[in-house]
Design an enzyme around this catalytic site. Structure first.
Site, PDB file in Angstrom:
ATOM      1  N   LYS A  59      26.009 -40.165 -37.396  1.00 40.42           N
ATOM      2  CA  LYS A  59      27.362 -40.598 -37.017  1.00 40.42           C
ATOM      3  C   LYS A  59      28.236 -40.859 -38.253  1.00 40.42           C
ATOM      4  O   LYS A  59      29.439 -40.666 -38.227  1.00 40.42           O
ATOM      5  CB  LYS A  59      27.247 -41.861 -36.173  1.00 40.42           C
ATOM      6  CG  LYS A  59      28.526 -42.300 -35.510  1.00 40.42           C
ATOM      7  CD  LYS A  59      28.224 -43.403 -34.537  1.00 40.42           C
ATOM      8  CE  LYS A  59      29.459 -43.971 -33.894  1.00 40.42           C
ATOM      9  NZ  LYS A  59      29.107 -45.022 -32.924  1.00 40.42           N
ATOM     10  N   ASP A  62      26.897 -44.194 -25.172  1.00 43.23           N
ATOM     11  CA  ASP A  62      27.162 -44.853 -26.446  1.00 43.23           C
ATOM     12  C   ASP A  62      26.362 -44.066 -27.488  1.00 43.23           C
ATOM     13  O   ASP A  62      25.141 -44.179 -27.554  1.00 43.23           O
ATOM     14  CB  ASP A  62      26.705 -46.316 -26.354  1.00 43.23           C
ATOM     15  CG  ASP A  62      26.763 -47.030 -27.705  1.00 43.23           C
ATOM     16  OD1 ASP A  62      27.260 -46.428 -28.678  1.00 43.23           O
ATOM     17  OD2 ASP A  62      26.309 -48.190 -27.780  1.00 43.23           O
ATOM     18  N   ASP A  91      31.670 -56.390 -33.758  1.00 43.06           N
ATOM     19  CA  ASP A  91      30.534 -55.487 -33.553  1.00 43.06           C
ATOM     20  C   ASP A  91      29.678 -55.429 -34.819  1.00 43.06           C
ATOM     21  O   ASP A  91      30.043 -54.792 -35.813  1.00 43.06           O
ATOM     22  CB  ASP A  91      31.072 -54.089 -33.186  1.00 43.06           C
ATOM     23  CG  ASP A  91      29.961 -53.095 -32.864  1.00 43.06           C
ATOM     24  OD1 ASP A  91      28.786 -53.372 -33.191  1.00 43.06           O
ATOM     25  OD2 ASP A  91      30.276 -52.026 -32.306  1.00 43.06           O
ATOM     26  N   GLU A 130      35.003 -47.761 -28.735  1.00 44.07           N
ATOM     27  CA  GLU A 130      33.910 -48.690 -28.440  1.00 44.07           C
ATOM     28  C   GLU A 130      34.422 -50.083 -28.045  1.00 44.07           C
ATOM     29  O   GLU A 130      33.935 -50.653 -27.061  1.00 44.07           O
ATOM     30  CB  GLU A 130      32.939 -48.759 -29.629  1.00 44.07           C
ATOM     31  CG  GLU A 130      32.093 -47.494 -29.709  1.00 44.07           C
ATOM     32  CD  GLU A 130      31.458 -47.269 -31.074  1.00 44.07           C
ATOM     33  OE1 GLU A 130      31.485 -48.183 -31.911  1.00 44.07           O
ATOM     34  OE2 GLU A 130      30.939 -46.159 -31.289  1.00 44.07           O
TER      35      GLU A 130
END
Ligand code: AMP
Length: 618
Positions: A87, A23, A211, A187
Site C-alpha cells: 500500500k 479495507d 488511526d 477510511e
C-alpha cells in the site's frame, strides 16, 4: 413476484447480489458485509474465526503464489520474494519512496526515478497495482467461500490523504482482481459510518478520526453535514505505529540483558524472537499490569508503567499531529464533536487516555479498531446497493453539468469532480427577434454534443418581453446544494422574468455508469472535437443567413438585380453545405457569401453615414 436465482457454481440460492466492503490495509486487509437479515455490518470470518488477512504476498517456487498468513510466515525465510506494505507503494515513483528504500526487504526497481515503481521478484517485475490485486483476489475468494455466492462488486477504502493517482491505482487493482469497484471511500469516512455517525440527514458534526496501526499513523478532521463528508485536513506519519512500540520494548529488554545493538542486528533469529515476544507483551499489557515471558532462554518482564513510559514519545508525536491537523482545519479541540479510534494500536490504554485527554471528550472505541473501517465500507456498500434509499453520500459531482446551446452543443457550467455545494452561472441570449421563450435543457456528461450525454431536465423560460435578437440577457445558474440536489434557474435580467427547476440527487447513476460515461468521453475525444467544430460552423452559417436575409429585406433598394441573385445563390449554396458539407466546406461557403455581400453592405453603410451627417434618421 419476487425472483430467486440459483447460483450454478455453488448450488446455493442467490437472492440479491452482495456488495462487499474491503479495507485494503498496509498490514492487514479484511472484508465486511451487511447481514441480509439483521442488517448489521459484520466482518467475514473463516471457520477458525480469523478475519484479518495479512497484506503479504509470497512468490514461491514453481510459480505458486500465496497471500495472507501463509505468505507472512515466509517473511523471515524468503525476504526477497515476500512482499509486504504494498500500500505504501501505490501510485508512487521511486523518487517518492527512495528515502525509505531500506525498509523494504524486496527489490524496488529504480531504473527510471520518475515512473511508477515496480517490484522485482526473480526474473519478473510487478507493479504495486498487480501486487494489490493478488490481495484483493484472495479477499474475493475468501468472501465467495464464506458467503457461498459470487462476489463481483466492492467498495474499497483508502486513506484520506491518498491522491488521485493512488486512488486510481487502488481502483485498477480491484478491476484486475475481477471486482467492479463501485466506490473508493476514505477510511475515516468509513470509520464514522461504522459508528453510525453521518447517517442522519440533518446531522452536522465535526469529527476527528485517530488511526494508529502497526506501521502508520494518521488523523483526519471531517465535517459531516447532511450525508456529506468533507475532509477538512489530514496529518500523520507514515512510519509511526505499533511496530515502534515493539521496537522500544526490544531495545529496553536488550539493554537489560546487556545485548548490544550490533548483536541484535546480526542475530536475526534472536531479534525476531524478541520482537514477537515484545508484541505479545504489548498486547498483554492493554488488559494487564505485568507481563512475564521467555526469549532465548532469558526470563523477561515488563510492567505497564514502564511500557507506558517507553511509548510516551511516540504518543506525544501523534498528539502533535492532531494539533497540526486542527490548525490546518482552522479549528480548536473544542470544535470536535466526536473522536473515533481506528487501528490495532489504539487498544493501548495510554493511547486512548492521551487522545481523550487531548480532545477533552470520550473517544469512540466500542467497535473492534481493526474492523471498524471494513464495517463502514460495508455500510457504504449497502447504501450503494440501494438498500438505504434515504441516504446519499456524495461529496463531489461525479460528472459535468451543463445546458444545451445552439446546434446541440453541451455548454458546461459545473465541471465534474467539483466539490459540493457548488455554484455557477452564465449569460445567454435569444436568436430571434421578439423571441418570447427559451428552452433550457440540462445535461450531465463529458461529451461535446448533448445527444451523447444524459438529459436530466428541461424547462421553458417564458414571458420574455419582445426584444431584438441578442438583446435579452438570460442568466442561467446552477446550484448543487449540500444534499446533492441540482437547482437550475433561468432569469431574463432586463425584465426580471425567471423560472427554476430542481433535479433529483445522485441523478440516478451508478458508479459503473459514471465510469462508462467518462471512458466514452476519452475514447471519443477526437470525434467530439470534430463534431463540435462542425456544429459551430453550422451555427455560424445559420446566423449569417439570418442577418443577410434581414439586411436584404431592409435595404433592397440599394442593391442591383445581379447582387440580389448572386446573394440568393450563395445562400442556397451555404444551406446545402450546412446539410451535407464538411466544416471546411461550410466555412468557404460562408466566406463566399460574405464576399458577395460586402460591396453593397459597405454602400449601405456609407449611405447611412451620409444620411446621419445630414441629421436625418435612417
Ligand atoms: P493495524 O495496522 O490496524 O492492523 O494494527 C496492527 C497493530 O496493532 C500492530 O502493531 C499490533 O501489534 C497492534 N495491536 C493489536 N492488538 C493490540 C493490543 N491488544 N494492544 C496493543 N496493540 C495491539
Amino acid at each position: 413476484m419476487a425472483k430467486i436465482s440459483i447460483n450454478i457454481a455453488t448450488g446455493s440460492l442467490q437472492q440479491k447480489e452482495m456488495i462487499v466492503g474491503i479495507d485494503l490495509g498496509t498490514t492487514n486487509s479484511l472484508v465486511a458485509v451487511i447481514h441480509p437479515e439483521n442488517k448489521n455490518p459484520s466482518v467475514l470470518k473463516e471457520f477458525d474465526g480469523t478475519a484479518l488477512v495479512p497484506s503479504v504476498i509470497n512468490f514461491g517456487n514453481g510459480g505458486f503464489v500465496s497471500v495472507g498468513d501463509m505468505a507472512k510466515n515466509k517473511l523471515i525465510e524468503e525476504p526477497q520474494n515476500t512482499i509486504f506494505s504494498v500500500k505504501r507503494l501505490m501510485g508512487k515513483s521511486y523518487k517518492d519512496v527512495k528515502d525509505y528504500a531500506g525498509f523494504y526487504t524486496y527489490k524496488v526497481i529504480d531504473d527510471n526515478t520518475d515512473s511508477l515503481v515496480k517490484v522485482q521478484v526473480g526474473e519478473k517485475f510487478y507493479s504495486p497495482i498487480e501486487l494489490s490485486s493478488y490481495i484483493l483476489k484472495e479477499l474475493k475468494k475468501r468472501a465467495e467461500h464464506i458467503l457461498k455466492t459470487p462476489v463481483n462488486k466492492a467498495v474499497i477504502t483508502v486513506p484520506a490523504y491518498f491522491n488521485d493517482a493512488q486512488r486510481q491505482a487502488t481502483r485498477d487493482a480491484g478491476k484486475l482482481a475481477g471486482l467492479d469497484v463501485l466506490r473508493i471511500v476514505n477510511e475515516p469516512t468509513a470509520a464514522s459510518l461504522a459508528y453510525g455517525i453521518g447517517l442522519k440527514k440533518d446531522e452536522i458534526k465535526t469529527i476527528a478520526v485517530y488511526d494508529l496501526g502497526g506501521g502508520t499513523f494518521d488523523v483526519s478532521i471531517l465535517r459531516i453535514a447532511a450525508g456529506i463528508f468533507e475532509v477538512l485536513s489530514t496529518n500523520g506519519d507514515t512510519y509511526l505505529g505499533g511496530d515502534d512500540f515493539d521496537r522500544a520494548i526490544v531495545n529496553y529488554w536488550a539493554e537489560k540483558l546487556g545485548i548490544t545493538q550490533e548483536r541484535l542486528i546480526s542475530d536475526s533469529k534472536l531479534l525476531q524472537e524478541l520482537r514477537l515476544l515484545a508484541e505479545k507483551a504489548k498486547i498483554h499489557l492493554s488488559t494487564n499490569d505485568l507481563f512475564t515471558g521467555k526469549a532465548d532462554s532469558h526470563q523477561l518482564e515488563l510492567s505497564k508503567f514502564d511500557f507506558e513510559k517507553l511509548i510516551l514519545p511516540y504518543i506525544q508525536q501523534t498528539i502533535n499531529c492532531c494539533n497540526n491537523a486542527l490548525k490546518d482545519a482552522g479549528l480548536s479541540v473544542k470544535d470536535i464533536d466526536e473522536v473515533i479510534m481506528v487501528g490495532g494500536s489504539t487498544r493501548v490504554q495510554s493511547v486512548k487516555k492521551s487522545v481523550a485527554d487531548y480532545f477533552g471528550i470520550q473517544v469512540h472505541d466500542s467497535l473492534n479498531p481493526d474492523e471498524v473501517v471494513a464495517l463502514g465500507a460495508a455500510v457504504q456498500a449497502d447504501i450503494l446497493a440501494g438498500n438505504n434509499k434515504d441516504l446519499l453520500l456524495l461529496d463531489i459531482t461525479p460528472l459535468s453539468l451543463g445546458i444545451e446551446t445552439m446546434g446541440g452543443l453541451m455548454d458546461m457550467l459545473i465541471p465534474r469532480n467539483s466539490k459540493i455545494p457548488s455554484k455557477a452561472s452564465r449569460q445567454y441570449t435569444t436568436q430571434k427577434d421578439g423571441q418570447s421563450g427559451i428552452r433550457i435543457s440540462v445535461y450531465q456528461g463529458e461529451r461535446d454534443l448533448v445527444r451523447d450525454n444524459r438529459k436530466l431536465a428541461e424547462f421553458n423560460l417564458t414571458g420574455i418581453p419582445g426584444m431584438p435578437a441578442g438583446l435579452p440577457k438570460i442568466e442561467v445558474s446552477f446550484l448543487v446544494n449540500a444534499d446533492g440536489i441540482l437547482l437550475v434557474k433561468a432569469k431574463e435580467l432586463r425584465s426580471g422574468v425567471e423560472q427554476s427547476i430542481e433535479v433529483k440527487p445522485q441523478y440516478g447513476l451508478t458508479d459503473a455508469e459514471v465510469e462508462n460515461m467518462l471512458l466514452e468521453s476519452v475514447t471519443n475525444a477526437k470525434q467530439d472535437i470534430q463534431a463540435r467544430a462542425l456544429v459551430e460552423a453550422q451555427t455560424e452559417a445559420t446566423q449569417l443567413i439570418d442577418t443577410t436575409q434581414k439586411f436584404i429585406d431592409k435595404n433592397s433598394e440599394f442593391m442591383n438585380e445581379q447582387e440580389k441573385s448572386d446573394t440568393e445563390n450563395a445562400i442556397l449554396e451555404l444551406r446545402s453545405m450546412m446539410e451535407k458539407g464538411s466544416k471546411d466546406q461550410i466555412h468557404s461557403a460562408i466566406e463566399k457569401l460574405n464576399e458577395i455581400s460586402r460591396p453593397y453592405a459597405e454602400r449601405v453603410m456609407d449611405q447611412a453615414i451620409v444620411t446621419a451627417l445630414k441629421g436625418k434618421s435612417i
